[in-house]
Write a protein that holds these residues in place. Sequence first.
Motif, PDB file in Angstrom:
ATOM      1  N   ILE A  17       0.839  -1.205   0.000  1.00  0.00           N
ATOM      2  CA  ILE A  17       0.000   0.000   0.000  1.00  0.00           C
ATOM      3  C   ILE A  17       0.875   1.255   0.000  1.00  0.00           C
ATOM      4  N   ILE A  18       1.866   1.283   0.870  1.00  0.00           N
ATOM      5  CA  ILE A  18       2.731   2.457   0.985  1.00  0.00           C
ATOM      6  C   ILE A  18       3.542   2.672  -0.295  1.00  0.00           C
ATOM      7  N   LYS A  19       4.032   1.593  -0.887  1.00  0.00           N
ATOM      8  CA  LYS A  19       4.805   1.720  -2.129  1.00  0.00           C
ATOM      9  C   LYS A  19       3.929   2.228  -3.257  1.00  0.00           C
ATOM     10  N   ALA A  20       2.663   1.812  -3.276  1.00  0.00           N
ATOM     11  CA  ALA A  20       1.742   2.295  -4.305  1.00  0.00           C
ATOM     12  C   ALA A  20       1.445   3.775  -4.116  1.00  0.00           C
ATOM     13  N   ALA A  21       1.352   4.207  -2.860  1.00  0.00           N
ATOM     14  CA  ALA A  21       1.060   5.610  -2.571  1.00  0.00           C
ATOM     15  C   ALA A  21       2.255   6.507  -2.862  1.00  0.00           C
TER      16      ALA A  21
END
Length: 288
Positions: free
Chosen positions: A22-26
Amino acid sequence: MIKLKSVFINGLGLIGATMARIIKAASPTTTITAFDSKQENVTTMVAAGVVDQTVDFATGASQADLIILATPVSGICESLHQLAQLDLKPGVLVTDVGSSKETILRAAEPLMDRGVQFLGGHPMAGSHLTGSQNSRLDLLANHSFFLVNGNASPTTIKAYQALLVPAQLHFSALTAEQHDQLVSATSHLPHMVAFALTNTIIPEVDDMAIDPGIPSGGLLDTTRIAKADPDMWTAIFTSERADLLAQIDQFQKQLTRLRTAISVDDQESIHDQLQAANTARRRLEDKR
């Protein structure tokens, strides 16, 4: 807004690895380092290009703007004790994904006493599957994510929430006591019942000199979550004894009430209890 550009995740199981995705996508430029005692979990996430580097706990924590503790509750508490002894970056945010917030908030007190920001977190979603290989970006989509704030500033909380936008979460702020009561009723008790029901039914079926063939849908539906990780749920049950025992007592009262009605052939009472459950269950679906 505060920039959380360096993230350290301790624990790359299903939820920890999902948080990393999730964080990498954001924020693809955010550096994510991680530690996990199971090398295959780390290898999977590094190979996927989600985790940039594997590091030991002390190194990862000391270099991070954001520390996410994603081990079982007992491990989270131990990590909080370790963090209270380390030199951390100014302004660092420490958070977790554990299910026992009163226990975790107590463990975080020495850290908060040092002025380190702590924000308890708990995504209300998961799977009976385990390991980073089963993590995915949409695992938590359209589910609640509870926030139990220790001492994090509103600005820091907003920065953390911004990193989780791709997950499509519904954030709710609760006290630790409210959280534990709610989760005990809606998650811990259902899992306990599924484990106990499976241990009741399957030995009886195994003792029959009959091949049951494909099990009934009712059995599969009501025992699916008994496939959940025993290590994780042992930690949850033992960390939340008081709330869970209170929920078990309430469940036993309902079983006794239904058993009594069945034993005396009180069809009206049986029907009323079933109808009440039917209506309540449909109402839950209407809220989704």
